[in-house]
Enzyme design. Sequence first.
Site, mmCIF file in Angstrom:
data_model
loop_
_atom_site.group_PDB
_atom_site.id
_atom_site.type_symbol
_atom_site.label_atom_id
_atom_site.label_comp_id
_atom_site.label_asym_id
_atom_site.label_seq_id
_atom_site.Cartn_x
_atom_site.Cartn_y
_atom_site.Cartn_z
ATOM 1 N N GLY A 97 0.811 -1.209 0.000
ATOM 2 C CA GLY A 97 0.000 0.000 0.000
ATOM 3 C C GLY A 97 0.840 1.252 0.000
ATOM 4 N N GLY A 145 0.457 5.769 1.300
ATOM 5 C CA GLY A 145 -0.358 6.860 1.796
ATOM 6 C C GLY A 145 -1.208 6.535 3.006
ATOM 7 C CB SER A 146 -1.711 6.380 6.008
ATOM 8 O OG SER A 146 -0.467 6.943 6.359
ATOM 9 N NE ARG A 163 5.967 7.117 -2.890
ATOM 10 C CZ ARG A 163 5.795 7.801 -1.773
ATOM 11 N NH1 ARG A 163 6.370 8.985 -1.635
ATOM 12 N NH2 ARG A 163 5.067 7.328 -0.771
#
Length: 428
Positions: free
Chosen positions: A160, A162-163, A287
């Site tokens: 996943g 972004g939390s 990134r």
Amino acid sequence: MTGPWLVLVESNTTGSGRLFCSCARRLGLRPVLIARDPARYPYVAADGIDHRVADTNSAAGVLDACAGLGSGTGRRGPIAGVTSSSEYFIATAAEVAGALGLPHPRPDAVRACRDKHAQRLALSAAGVGCPAFRAAHDQDSAAAAAALIGYPVVVKPASGTGSIAVRLCHTPEQVRAAVAHAFAAPDPALPPQDTVLVEEFLTGAEYSAELIDDQVVGITGKLLGPEPYFVEIGHDFPAPLAEAKAKLIAETAIDAVRALRLGFGGAHVELRYSRTGELCVVEVNPRLAGGMIPRAVQEATGIDMIFNVVAAAAGRPEPIEPRYSRHASIRFLVAAQAGTLTAVDGVAEAERQPGVAEVGITFPVGQPVVPRHSFRDRLGYVIATGADHDEAARAAEAGLALLTARITPVAPGPAPGPGPGPAPGSGS
């Protein structure tokens, strides 16, 4: 515009995707977005960005699009570089760049890094500090892993960002619910999951190291929203740290990047202290940071990390040298309820607030808001600067206090879709 192409494989809908294109133009390059649906990125039309439609799920599809660049326009040019601002497509971009003989990170290293279990195994094998962890494939094995680690634990999807679907759990029932949630495709930004990580809950302060190649540009202090979620609601750069602690965080981040065989382009290494005071790597992202952190770095130091990454991808690496030294803070406007965003008031007033450098509204007005307890809940942001941490933080908070999101509650009936929101990979 003529000149060499800078190929971008997919993008973020806001923020860094647009900035990648502007940086390419600063270098005299022609940015071209290769995407399944270029129209989903509003800046493409607004900024006149060249674009091509292709199957971006495979390197072959992107290579086919690259082979046809300039077809029908009479304007062919060489390809100077291939990259992506979206975490989900960095490995594909790297594979395409490799096939074209252009600078790139190792595609296999990027893919392995995006598998959080494989990442944990590699970091542990290299002796890099990590929380206790176990992989689980169903609710029973996750509950068993939590019992071994000891409560409270964190349950997170293995791939996943972004939390999304990351939860703090205090009981077996909460663990089972968190696994069910992660496996139920709770957000279009989350790929289908069949594995979760169950990890020791780290209770100390959280930071992130921002790297280009294996050079640490600086360390960001993270502000988290209320538990049991892990939504980042603000960032401070540079983090207010004693020299020895900053040195330890930087060295640990470099060790982590090297253990994962990264070291080309941007990396965003999140770290947090355990309850016993051990510095642990939360995760390594292959990134640049999301959440507008590169803009905060630029405001604080003059270093444009996006420009540096684009230049390196095009085979024109630039020196990474600060031009000044000050502090920057980001505070996010976060959705507090579901409904339709009808307006955000106070933008002009926030922009006039002393110290505020930038105010942005990132969620489209008129679209449905569905709080998901992830980065997608952010509606906008304020970036402010100051001579020290406290001054920058106060200015950002004062600017944020002037923003009001007007959300009209949804009438009873079927739940609305998620709306466009930020694109995958735009979380921090």
